[in-house]
Design a protein around this motif. Structure first.
Motif, PDB file in Angstrom:
ATOM      1  N   VAL A 488     -75.250 134.455 -43.841  1.00  0.00           N
ATOM      2  CA  VAL A 488     -74.045 135.058 -44.438  1.00  0.00           C
ATOM      3  C   VAL A 488     -73.203 133.977 -45.103  1.00  0.00           C
ATOM      4  CG1 VAL A 488     -71.867 136.223 -43.949  1.00  0.00           C
ATOM      5  CG2 VAL A 488     -73.963 137.036 -42.869  1.00  0.00           C
ATOM      6  N   THR A 489     -73.005 132.854 -44.414  1.00  0.00           N
ATOM      7  CA  THR A 489     -72.206 131.771 -45.005  1.00  0.00           C
ATOM      8  C   THR A 489     -72.912 131.153 -46.204  1.00  0.00           C
ATOM      9  OG1 THR A 489     -73.145 130.225 -43.372  1.00  0.00           O
ATOM     10  CG2 THR A 489     -71.013 131.204 -42.865  1.00  0.00           C
ATOM     11  N   LEU A 490     -74.245 131.119 -46.189  1.00  0.00           N
ATOM     12  CA  LEU A 490     -74.991 130.625 -47.348  1.00  0.00           C
ATOM     13  C   LEU A 490     -74.803 131.565 -48.538  1.00  0.00           C
ATOM     14  CD1 LEU A 490     -77.017 128.785 -48.749  1.00  0.00           C
ATOM     15  CD2 LEU A 490     -78.877 130.075 -47.658  1.00  0.00           C
ATOM     16  N   ALA A 491     -74.913 132.875 -48.297  1.00  0.00           N
ATOM     17  CA  ALA A 491     -74.703 133.855 -49.377  1.00  0.00           C
ATOM     18  C   ALA A 491     -73.292 133.737 -49.937  1.00  0.00           C
ATOM     19  CB  ALA A 491     -74.954 135.266 -48.838  1.00  0.00           C
ATOM     20  N   ARG A 492     -72.324 133.531 -49.070  1.00  0.00           N
ATOM     21  CA  ARG A 492     -70.927 133.352 -49.501  1.00  0.00           C
ATOM     22  C   ARG A 492     -70.801 132.159 -50.443  1.00  0.00           C
ATOM     23  NH1 ARG A 492     -67.270 131.631 -44.713  1.00  0.00           N
ATOM     24  NH2 ARG A 492     -67.470 133.806 -44.067  1.00  0.00           N
ATOM     25  N   ALA A 493     -71.444 131.042 -50.079  1.00  0.00           N
ATOM     26  CA  ALA A 493     -71.359 129.833 -50.899  1.00  0.00           C
ATOM     27  C   ALA A 493     -72.060 130.011 -52.237  1.00  0.00           C
ATOM     28  CB  ALA A 493     -71.959 128.650 -50.142  1.00  0.00           C
ATOM     29  N   ILE A 494     -73.219 130.663 -52.235  1.00  0.00           N
ATOM     30  CA  ILE A 494     -73.974 130.856 -53.482  1.00  0.00           C
ATOM     31  C   ILE A 494     -73.232 131.783 -54.437  1.00  0.00           C
ATOM     32  CG2 ILE A 494     -76.125 131.754 -54.461  1.00  0.00           C
ATOM     33  CD1 ILE A 494     -77.529 130.951 -51.869  1.00  0.00           C
ATOM     34  N   LEU A 495     -72.521 132.785 -53.878  1.00  0.00           N
ATOM     35  CA  LEU A 495     -71.817 133.765 -54.708  1.00  0.00           C
ATOM     36  C   LEU A 495     -70.744 133.111 -55.577  1.00  0.00           C
ATOM     37  CD1 LEU A 495     -71.594 136.770 -55.395  1.00  0.00           C
ATOM     38  CD2 LEU A 495     -69.962 137.003 -53.522  1.00  0.00           C
ATOM     39  N   LYS A 496     -70.248 131.954 -55.172  1.00  0.00           N
ATOM     40  CA  LYS A 496     -69.247 131.246 -55.978  1.00  0.00           C
ATOM     41  C   LYS A 496     -69.821 130.719 -57.294  1.00  0.00           C
ATOM     42  CE  LYS A 496     -66.396 128.239 -54.415  1.00  0.00           C
ATOM     43  NZ  LYS A 496     -65.890 127.018 -53.770  1.00  0.00           N
ATOM     44  N   ARG A 497     -71.146 130.718 -57.398  1.00  0.00           N
ATOM     45  CA  ARG A 497     -71.831 130.096 -58.532  1.00  0.00           C
ATOM     46  C   ARG A 497     -71.362 128.654 -58.702  1.00  0.00           C
ATOM     47  NH1 ARG A 497     -75.818 133.585 -58.546  1.00  0.00           N
ATOM     48  NH2 ARG A 497     -75.244 135.702 -59.115  1.00  0.00           N
ATOM     49  N   PRO A 498     -71.455 127.857 -57.632  1.00  0.00           N
ATOM     50  CA  PRO A 498     -70.931 126.486 -57.706  1.00  0.00           C
ATOM     51  C   PRO A 498     -71.838 125.585 -58.541  1.00  0.00           C
ATOM     52  CG  PRO A 498     -72.057 126.796 -55.623  1.00  0.00           C
ATOM     53  CD  PRO A 498     -72.080 128.133 -56.319  1.00  0.00           C
ATOM     54  N   LYS A 499     -71.250 124.547 -59.109  1.00  0.00           N
ATOM     55  CA  LYS A 499     -72.043 123.561 -59.825  1.00  0.00           C
ATOM     56  C   LYS A 499     -72.677 122.568 -58.850  1.00  0.00           C
ATOM     57  CE  LYS A 499     -71.479 125.150 -63.912  1.00  0.00           C
ATOM     58  NZ  LYS A 499     -70.883 124.421 -65.027  1.00  0.00           N
ATOM     59  N   ILE A 500     -72.073 122.427 -57.670  1.00  0.00           N
ATOM     60  CA  ILE A 500     -72.620 121.573 -56.614  1.00  0.00           C
ATOM     61  C   ILE A 500     -72.654 122.391 -55.330  1.00  0.00           C
ATOM     62  CG2 ILE A 500     -72.307 119.469 -55.262  1.00  0.00           C
ATOM     63  CD1 ILE A 500     -70.776 118.301 -57.644  1.00  0.00           C
ATOM     64  N   LEU A 501     -73.833 122.523 -54.733  1.00  0.00           N
ATOM     65  CA  LEU A 501     -73.990 123.292 -53.495  1.00  0.00           C
ATOM     66  C   LEU A 501     -74.351 122.327 -52.364  1.00  0.00           C
ATOM     67  CD1 LEU A 501     -74.156 126.050 -52.068  1.00  0.00           C
ATOM     68  CD2 LEU A 501     -76.579 126.142 -52.717  1.00  0.00           C
ATOM     69  N   ILE A 502     -73.536 122.329 -51.308  1.00  0.00           N
ATOM     70  CA  ILE A 502     -73.742 121.441 -50.160  1.00  0.00           C
ATOM     71  C   ILE A 502     -74.098 122.289 -48.944  1.00  0.00           C
ATOM     72  CG2 ILE A 502     -72.684 119.695 -48.669  1.00  0.00           C
ATOM     73  CD1 ILE A 502     -70.738 119.100 -50.988  1.00  0.00           C
ATOM     74  N   LEU A 503     -75.256 122.050 -48.373  1.00  0.00           N
ATOM     75  CA  LEU A 503     -75.754 122.839 -47.241  1.00  0.00           C
ATOM     76  C   LEU A 503     -75.957 121.910 -46.046  1.00  0.00           C
ATOM     77  CD1 LEU A 503     -78.448 124.861 -49.230  1.00  0.00           C
ATOM     78  CD2 LEU A 503     -76.059 125.482 -48.815  1.00  0.00           C
ATOM     79  N   ASP A 504     -75.180 122.107 -45.013  1.00  0.00           N
ATOM     80  CA  ASP A 504     -75.228 121.219 -43.841  1.00  0.00           C
ATOM     81  C   ASP A 504     -75.967 121.910 -42.690  1.00  0.00           C
ATOM     82  OD1 ASP A 504     -74.883 119.303 -41.945  1.00  0.00           O
ATOM     83  OD2 ASP A 504     -72.695 119.240 -42.053  1.00  0.00           O
ATOM     84  N   ASP A 505     -77.228 121.554 -42.533  1.00  0.00           N
ATOM     85  CA  ASP A 505     -78.046 122.017 -41.403  1.00  0.00           C
ATOM     86  C   ASP A 505     -78.147 123.543 -41.350  1.00  0.00           C
ATOM     87  OD1 ASP A 505     -79.721 121.395 -39.326  1.00  0.00           O
ATOM     88  OD2 ASP A 505     -78.140 121.269 -37.818  1.00  0.00           O
ATOM     89  N   ILE A 506     -78.510 124.152 -42.475  1.00  0.00           N
ATOM     90  CA  ILE A 506     -78.544 125.624 -42.527  1.00  0.00           C
ATOM     91  C   ILE A 506     -79.848 126.201 -41.968  1.00  0.00           C
ATOM     92  CG2 ILE A 506     -77.016 125.728 -44.519  1.00  0.00           C
ATOM     93  CD1 ILE A 506     -79.596 126.420 -46.161  1.00  0.00           C
ATOM     94  N   PHE A 507     -80.847 125.351 -41.667  1.00  0.00           N
ATOM     95  CA  PHE A 507     -82.123 125.865 -41.164  1.00  0.00           C
ATOM     96  C   PHE A 507     -82.222 125.809 -39.647  1.00  0.00           C
ATOM     97  CE2 PHE A 507     -83.435 123.770 -45.316  1.00  0.00           C
ATOM     98  CZ  PHE A 507     -83.349 124.944 -46.049  1.00  0.00           C
ATOM     99  N   SER A 508     -81.164 125.383 -38.985  1.00  0.00           N
ATOM    100  CA  SER A 508     -81.261 125.123 -37.543  1.00  0.00           C
ATOM    101  C   SER A 508     -81.505 126.382 -36.717  1.00  0.00           C
ATOM    102  CB  SER A 508     -79.988 124.431 -37.048  1.00  0.00           C
ATOM    103  OG  SER A 508     -78.859 125.249 -37.281  1.00  0.00           O
ATOM    104  N   SER A 509     -81.094 127.563 -37.224  1.00  0.00           N
ATOM    105  CA  SER A 509     -81.205 128.785 -36.407  1.00  0.00           C
ATOM    106  C   SER A 509     -82.082 129.851 -37.040  1.00  0.00           C
ATOM    107  CB  SER A 509     -79.805 129.367 -36.156  1.00  0.00           C
ATOM    108  OG  SER A 509     -79.001 128.459 -35.448  1.00  0.00           O
ATOM    109  N   VAL A 510     -82.970 129.446 -37.971  1.00  0.00           N
ATOM    110  CA  VAL A 510     -83.836 130.430 -38.617  1.00  0.00           C
ATOM    111  C   VAL A 510     -85.297 130.093 -38.332  1.00  0.00           C
ATOM    112  CG1 VAL A 510     -82.172 130.916 -40.441  1.00  0.00           C
ATOM    113  CG2 VAL A 510     -83.884 129.134 -40.807  1.00  0.00           C
ATOM    114  N   ASP A 511     -86.137 131.115 -38.392  1.00  0.00           N
ATOM    115  CA  ASP A 511     -87.561 130.889 -38.152  1.00  0.00           C
ATOM    116  C   ASP A 511     -88.229 130.337 -39.406  1.00  0.00           C
ATOM    117  OD1 ASP A 511     -88.139 133.081 -39.897  1.00  0.00           O
ATOM    118  OD2 ASP A 511     -87.798 134.466 -38.224  1.00  0.00           O
TER     119      ASP A 511
END
Length: 588
Positions: A488-511
């Motif tokens: 959900v937080t990743l979708a929120r960040a992508i929706l901004k259409r940012p020029k720079i996307l920073i993802l801090d440990d987003i794979f820790s809780s996914v299969d």
């Protein structure tokens, strides 16, 4: 931080707000003074009426006195409504403005500030302390003015009627003020204690609600209930003592008040019989005496009200005087667009609580539109480094440039508008899935929400919920799993259409399958939108596709290159990758 303001000087906090509504206050105070002046005529009219009756005057000669009293009373009601609206009502505006000011200031402060204060303390400041300050802006101004005007006019009128009687009652009257003052001091101390316990109780409730799953998992319900009961019991006992003192003060004041009135009746009656004081004058004198008792009561009460308000204002200034460490520099630029090139030069950072640098002399370059990864062991400084790019924290030395512009020369709002950031410590609002995804982008179309949810690997979860995007996620997203919160937080960040996307440990809780889906979505959007993507992760096997990998160790940049280059060097990256590959093989 500014020097802490103490005492009544702290009440300067409300001055700008009072000046903002100065004409309302002026109208209110003029109406209040008018009521006090009109009130002064009533005892005189009663005096003339009673003396007229005693002198045997015909009713047609004195009937106008009761009529004038009725007219004055009606006028007083009108002006009293006016001052209530313009003083008490306006104090509510001051309260609202002050709460807005405090809340706005809180949102400007750095995350480090909130790490050192309790939520319960902030809630107490936003509620009880602001209410105490509002009492100064309303009741304080009202009673102070009323006390001075009515007290002065009443004492003048009493001396005009009989100076001997006036001098006699002015000796015991201050006892009323002293009683109110002493009792008020005790009430003030108990009030502050109750305020502190209320903060503890609020913090306890908030902490337990947030940690409810942990409490249940460790079977600590009874222990937490006992701790809460101890705090609640202390709050109850303090408030009971407060109520007891408050209930004792009024009877004591009434006894003193009755004693003064009785003294006037006895001595005044003697003077009516022996010294020629008219009965009407005695009745008028008692009327003015009752009027002057109110200022005596008010004097002690208003002193304590101002002290309580000053103490609360001091606590508010403890927040308002905190200067944000991160703020716009003078002449900061309002950049219209960026490409996304990032350069970090000789950057060092340390947390105040630590002696060792979290980052030391970091220098690196990220090309616009590229995808890079920042890796390293736990505590190597990865998350700290990416927090420095949106200026959530400030470096001790060194600089960060975006498109060759120092980030400190770009307005904060502008800088962060171009950045999408998904932190380690995820946060969801007590809202629907749609409300959380569109946070900061309320005008997003349904198609856009679908695209970012698909890219974040979230759409299948959304369709599995009966309410879909309208699903309420609960406080801090308690109804969702850890992986769903991340997406959900990743979708929120992508929706901004940012020029720079920073993802801090987003794979820790996914299969593994969801991880692949997310990576595919991120790569597709990054390519189509020419977005610079920075990924912080412990899962090195997920990062082989990125353009460049930066390896941190104990706050230092020790390796950089793509996956193949780093594997050939057989340094720290190679060791970490091989270890993870072996662990995955054993699991698989």
């Amino acid at each position: 931080m500014k020097k802490k303001t103490k005492g009544l000087r702290s009440l300067k906090i409300i001055l700008p707000h009072i000046l903002r509504y100065k004409w309302r206050y002026i109208i209110g105070l003029v109406s209040l003074i008018t009521v006090d002046v009109l009130q002064m005529f009533i005892p005189l009219l009663l005096k003339n009426y009673i003396d007229g009756l005693k002198a045997g005057k015909a009713l047609q000669e004195i009937y106008m006195y009761p009529l004038i009293i009725v007219i004055i009373s009606a006028s007083m009601i009108t002006f009293r409504i006016i001052w209530r609206i313009n003083i008490i009502g306006t104090s509510r505006h001051v309260e609202t403005d002050l709460r807005d000011t405090l809340y706005s200031h809180l949102l400007k402060l750095d995350s480090e500030y909130f790490a050192n204060v309790r939520t319960g303390d902030l809630m107490a400041k936003l509620t009880n302390d602001i209410q105490a300050v509002r009492m100064v802006a309303g009741q304080g101004i009202l009673i102070s003015t009323d006390m001075i005007v009515m007290g002065s006019l009443s004492i003048f009128a009493m001396f005009h009627l009989d100076a001997r009687l006036a001098l006699m009652i002015l000796i015991p009257l201050p006892l009323i003020s002293v009683t109110i003052y002493v009792g008020g001091k005790i009430i003030h101390r108990l009030f502050n204690k109750a305020q502190s316990i209320f903060s503890d109780m609020s913090a306890k409730v908030r902490e337990n609600v947030d940690g409810m799953r942990v409490i249940k998992a460790y079977v600590q319900e009874e222990a937490q209930i006992k701790e809460f009961q101890e705090i609640n019991d202390g709050y109850y006992k303090t408030n009971m003592r407060l109520a007891m003192i408050s209930s004792l003060i009024e009877p004591i004041v009434r006894i003193l008040e009755g004693g003064v009135v009785a003294l006037v009746i006895v001595y005044g009656g003697y003077m009516v019989i022996k010294s020629g004081l008219s009965l009407g004058s005695l009745v008028a004198f008692i009327g003015y005496l009752l009027m002057v008792i109110w200022p005596m009561i008010a004097l002690g009460w208003v002193i304590n009200l101002f002290q309580r308000g000053a103490a609360s204002a001091s606590r508010l200034l403890e927040v308002l005087d905190v200067e944000p460490l991160v703020k716009d520099e003078e002449n900061a630029l309002d950049v219209k667009d960026i490409k996304g090139k990032i350069e970090i030069k000789s950057l060092s950072f340390s947390y105040k609580r630590n002696v060792r640098h979290a980052l030391f002399d970091i220098t690196l370059k990220i090309e616009a539109g590229s995808a890079v990864a920042i890796v390293g062991q736990t505590g190597s400084g990865k998350s700290t480094l990416v927090k420095l790019i949106p200026r959530l924290i400030e470096p001790d030395r060194g600089s960060i440039y975006i498109d060759s512009i120092d980030v400190r020369d770009i307005k904060l709002g502008t800088l962060r508008k171009f950045l999408g950031y998904v932190p380690q410590d995820l946060f969801l609002f007590s809202d629907t899935l749609k409300g959380n995804i569109t946070f900061g982008a309320d005008d997003a179309m349904d198609r856009e929400i679908y695209d970012v949810s698909k890219a974040a690997g979230l759409w299948r979860d959304i369709t599995s919920f009966p309410e879909g995007l309208k699903t309420f996620v609960g406080e801090r997203g308690i109804t969702l799993s850890g992986g769903q919160k991340q997406r959900v937080t990743l979708a929120r960040a992508i929706l901004k259409r940012p020029k720079i996307l920073i993802l801090d440990d987003i794979f820790s809780s996914v299969d593994a399958d969801t991880e692949k889906e997310i990576i595919r979505g991120i790569r597709t959007l990054a390519t189509s939108e020419k977005r610079t993507t920075i990924i912080v992760s412990h899962r090195l096997t997920s990062l082989t596709w990125v353009d460049e990998i930066f390896v941190l160790d104990k706050g230092k940049l020790i390796e950089k290159g793509n996956h193949e280059e780093l594997m050939k060097r057989k340094g720290l990256y190679y060791k970490l990758y091989q270890k993870q590959a072996l662990e995955n093989e054993l699991k698989g």
